[in-house]
Scaffold this motif. Structure first.
Motif, PDB file in Angstrom:
ATOM      1  N   LEU A 123      -1.468  -6.521   7.177  1.00  0.00           N
ATOM      2  CA  LEU A 123      -1.026  -6.791   5.808  1.00  0.00           C
ATOM      3  C   LEU A 123       0.294  -6.103   5.475  1.00  0.00           C
ATOM      4  N   GLY A 124       0.816  -5.341   6.423  1.00  0.00           N
ATOM      5  CA  GLY A 124       2.116  -4.698   6.228  1.00  0.00           C
ATOM      6  C   GLY A 124       3.246  -5.688   6.036  1.00  0.00           C
ATOM      7  N   THR A 179       3.297  -7.886   3.892  1.00  0.00           N
ATOM      8  CA  THR A 179       3.368  -8.194   2.460  1.00  0.00           C
ATOM      9  C   THR A 179       4.138  -7.072   1.747  1.00  0.00           C
ATOM     10  N   GLY A 180       4.313  -7.241   0.456  1.00  0.00           N
ATOM     11  CA  GLY A 180       5.024  -6.213  -0.307  1.00  0.00           C
ATOM     12  C   GLY A 180       4.117  -5.079  -0.754  1.00  0.00           C
ATOM     13  N   MET A 181       2.830  -5.144  -0.396  1.00  0.00           N
ATOM     14  CA  MET A 181       1.895  -4.115  -0.846  1.00  0.00           C
ATOM     15  C   MET A 181       2.091  -2.829  -0.044  1.00  0.00           C
ATOM     16  N   GLY A 182       1.495  -1.763  -0.517  1.00  0.00           N
ATOM     17  CA  GLY A 182       1.626  -0.490   0.184  1.00  0.00           C
ATOM     18  C   GLY A 182       0.623   0.512  -0.343  1.00  0.00           C
ATOM     19  N   ARG A 183       0.789   1.776   0.008  1.00  0.00           N
ATOM     20  CA  ARG A 183      -0.278   2.725  -0.324  1.00  0.00           C
ATOM     21  C   ARG A 183      -0.467   2.924  -1.828  1.00  0.00           C
ATOM     22  N   VAL A 218       0.718   0.389  -4.438  1.00  0.00           N
ATOM     23  CA  VAL A 218       0.337  -0.932  -4.970  1.00  0.00           C
ATOM     24  C   VAL A 218      -0.499  -1.615  -3.902  1.00  0.00           C
ATOM     25  N   ILE A 219      -1.818  -1.365  -3.973  1.00  0.00           N
ATOM     26  CA  ILE A 219      -2.687  -1.771  -2.873  1.00  0.00           C
ATOM     27  C   ILE A 219      -3.150  -3.222  -2.991  1.00  0.00           C
ATOM     28  N   TRP A 220      -2.991  -3.794  -4.163  1.00  0.00           N
ATOM     29  CA  TRP A 220      -3.271  -5.222  -4.334  1.00  0.00           C
ATOM     30  C   TRP A 220      -2.005  -5.867  -4.880  1.00  0.00           C
ATOM     31  N   ASP A 250      -6.467 -11.731   1.676  1.00  0.00           N
ATOM     32  CA  ASP A 250      -6.148 -10.362   1.271  1.00  0.00           C
ATOM     33  C   ASP A 250      -6.917  -9.326   2.101  1.00  0.00           C
ATOM     34  N   LEU A 251      -7.897  -9.780   2.878  1.00  0.00           N
ATOM     35  CA  LEU A 251      -8.729  -8.826   3.621  1.00  0.00           C
ATOM     36  C   LEU A 251      -8.000  -8.305   4.858  1.00  0.00           C
ATOM     37  N   GLY A 252      -8.177  -7.019   5.116  1.00  0.00           N
ATOM     38  CA  GLY A 252      -7.581  -6.424   6.304  1.00  0.00           C
ATOM     39  C   GLY A 252      -8.324  -6.840   7.563  1.00  0.00           C
TER      40      GLY A 252
END
Ligand code: SF4
Ligand code: SF4
Lengths: 386, 254
Positions: A38-39, A41-45, A47-49, A106-108
């Motif tokens: 999922l890296g 995507t723009g999400m990160g530690r 903004v997790i969703w 969205d699932l890892g």
């Protein structure tokens, strides 16, 4: 009945084929995400969703809104919705499928998704959300399919369908309430930690869903000459007006509590969304645009109701739809996670593959809805032809 | 599964000496039941006075933990994985530090880790039971069951959890063969070194701390060092207003 979905003229086939392209692109991007994680995507530690969960939230609303035609039609015998009600039910089915797909991407560890069933955790709201969403999908599919089949055979719907229909009404409210509880039960996420989330979700749902339904009816009229009936659309417009008013009222009361109380944690997320916080202001123009569109939609809707002007109706419904989409599909998740647990501000912007995956899911939705509506219209054409 | 096999082997061994060899062949460093440290409620006490005075430890606690547990060193701050790390006081205790004496703490780096809360919201929301609280209070993660929904991260008000946004293995400079590595798409966090406790050893960070600022022990045992420290000193915990009941205490003064 199902074969009718695929029989059509060249233009129809072309439409189906055209939407397969974004589906393919989305799938390719998903495979990329699947192999890289999922890296991408723009999400990160902090903004997790992100975009996926936001679309899920928005689409649960669209799904729930079917109740705005189902309840008046079956409870109050409101005949104006006779031609629309099944469209609403199939829209709900499609929306739930898009919801589930958005959660899935969205699932890892998507391959382990069945762990939710293998290790049921009744203490988790997500477990219940899965139950209510699948239940709602099943209910609407069975109801829509059975009533359509009876229409085709000119028979009365079986008796067992009535209790299912009545059950689907509170169930629709439940799916969005449970979805709200995903957020409003989390300590320390202050935009979400408020009882107003569930009612506001319902208000935006009952505005955006019917607005989409009106737009779909107008589109069907233009494209294939299907007439949903003026009265039905007029009634739906009233629903949208009231739901939008309720939504604006909820925004007002929430802002009052946050700003008048002066509690920083309660205030910060709203400040981030509407004014920007610590130099992070990416959401500000969007949020004001959303608010502006919400307010502007009201007089346009009312005048379209008075004059029966369908162009204005289309414009107003477009405004309502995009306003609520920005609100839930962008602002709600980004705003809720903007202030990290450490009190720092984190911005989020989706990446291109992330957007394309979501677009692919929306394209799946368009395709499914097309197939469903094609079946409905061909059955109608058969039964109504002299 | 392993347990069942061992039990079966033990049963057989009693009757047939041939199988006894099998049982004794179990590696002794894995199962050492007698030596395990047990507790009614594990807790940690971090003496900030000592911690902040030490200038040359270079976060020995974090280095020891991350080396031992194969925590990757990822440069991209959005994808970082951390079990224990140093964070500014103002970030750890927002709204808790005043502008006078508190200001001295606000920009000091101090250890942050999972609080192993007594009332953990992270385990409550997990839809698979992949994270749960043990009877001794340790909140553990089962990375094999985790589906990577990150609901637990949304629920933890302390930012204690990390998600593997990318495959962590290429970012491991050394691999400790005695501890599993993780793959992409799962959540991980501090485990209060449950694997070391089972072997009768103290957590890696406590052992590594050069200035004796970290104490670890049983909150239910009046004789334990943590209870003594907490009785004699004034401590604060992170975001107490949320009702999570953290088991990591920070000592600020007498
Ligand atoms: S600190 Fe966070 S991850 Fe650790 S137990 Fe508490 S809520 Fe859970
Ligand atoms: S990410 Fe894993 S541990 Fe966290 S809530 Fe989801 S399944 Fe549970």
């Amino acid at each position: 009945m199902i074969e009718r979905a695929f029989i059509g003229r060249g233009r129809y086939q072309l439409w189906l084929a055209g939407w397969l392209i974004p589906v393919g692109i989305g799938l390719a991007c998903y495979l990329f995400q699947y192999s890289h994680g999922l890296g991408i995507t723009g999400m990160g530690r902090d903004v997790i969703w992100g975009f996926y969960v936001a679309q899920f939230t928005f689409l649960v609303g669209v799904a729930a809104s079917a109740v705005m035609v189902v309840a008046p039609f079956y409870l109050h015998d409101c005949r104006e919705f006779a031609r629309i009600v099944i469209l609403g039910e199939f829209l709900a089915v499609t929306a739930v499928i898009m919801c589930v797909l958005h959660i899935f991407v969205d699932l890892g560890q998507p391959a382990r998704v069945l762990n939710v069933l293998l290790h049921p955790s009744p203490g988790s709201v997500m477990f219940w959300d899965m139950i209510v969403l699948t239940g709602y999908l099943g209910l609407n599919l069975v109801i829509a399919w059975t009533t359509l089949d009876c229409e085709r055979n000119a028979t009365r719907p079986p008796r067992w369908i009535k209790p299912l229909i009545f059950l689907s009404i509170p169930w629709a409210v439940a799916i969005h309430t449970v979805t709200a509880f995903l957020y409003s039960g989390l300590p320390g996420r202050h935009l979400w930690l408020t009882a107003v989330v569930a009612p506001r979700f319902l208000a935006t749902a009952f505005a955006s869903g019917p607005a989409l339904l009106v737009l779909l009816c107008l589109l069907l009229k233009k494209a294939v000459g299907f007439d949903a009936g003026k009265e039905g659309l007029r009634r739906l417009s009233f629903t949208i007006v009231y739901a939008m008013l309720a939504n604006l009222f909820f925004i007002f009361v929430e802002s009052f509590t946050a700003f008048y109380s002066g509690v920083p944690s309660h205030r910060h997320d709203l400040q981030y969304l509407f004014w920007g916080l610590d130099g992070h202001a990416a959401m500000v123009p969007w949020m004001w645009l959303s608010l502006l569109m919400a307010v502007a939609s009201l007089p346009i809707l009312l005048s379209s109701i008075r004059r029966g002007n369908q162009r204005r109706l289309a414009l107003a419904c477009g405004l309502v739809f995009f306003s609520t989409w920005i609100d839930k599909g962008l602002g709600f998740i980004a705003g809720g996670l903007a202030v990290s647990p450490m009190g720092t501000v984190a911005s989020y912007a989706p990446t291109v593959p992330e957007l394309l995956i979501s677009l692919g899911i929306y394209a799946v939705g368009v395709l499914l809805l097309t197939l469903f509506y094609k079946i409905v219209l061909s059955v109608r054409a058969e039964t109504e032809s002299p | 599964m392993l347990k069942l096999t061992l039990l079966a082997a033990a049963g057989l061994a009693r009757r047939r000496p041939l199988f006894a060899a099998l049982v004794s062949a179990v590696p002794t460093d894995v199962l050492k039941p007698g030596a395990a440290l047990r507790s009614g409620r594990w807790a940690m006490v971090i003496d900030l006075r000592k911690c902040l005075e030490s200038k040359d430890c270079h976060a020995a606690c974090a280095r020891a933990c991350h080396l031992e547990h194969n925590v990757p060193d990822i440069a991209n701050p959005r994808h970082e994985v951390k079990w224990i790390w140093r964070e500014q006081g103002a970030h750890l205790f927002p709204d808790q530090l005043d502008e006078f004496r508190g200001a001295a703490l606000a920009d000091q780096p101090m250890p942050a880790l999972c609080n192993h809360c007594d009332n953990p919201p992270c385990t409550r929301v997990c839809p698979t039971g992949a994270t749960f609280k043990r009877p001794d209070g340790i909140v553990v993660m089962d990375p094999h069951r985790c589906i990577g929904c990150r609901f637990c991260m949304a629920a933890c008000p302390y930012g204690s959890r990390s998600f593997n946004w990318e495959d962590p293995r290429p970012s491991l400079k050394h691999v400790n063969p005695d501890y599993p590595t993780r793959g992409k798409g799962v959540v991980e966090k501090c485990s209060f070194c449950d694997e070391r406790l089972a072997q009768g050893r103290m957590p890696a960070c406590v052992e590594a701390c050069t200035c004796g600022a970290m104490a670890f022990g049983d909150l239910r045992d009046e004789q334990s060092p943590v209870v003594k420290l907490l009785r004699e000193n004034y401590s604060i915990r992170r975001k107490p207003e949320l009702g999570t009941q953290p088991a990591v205490y920070y000592l600020v003064s007498k």
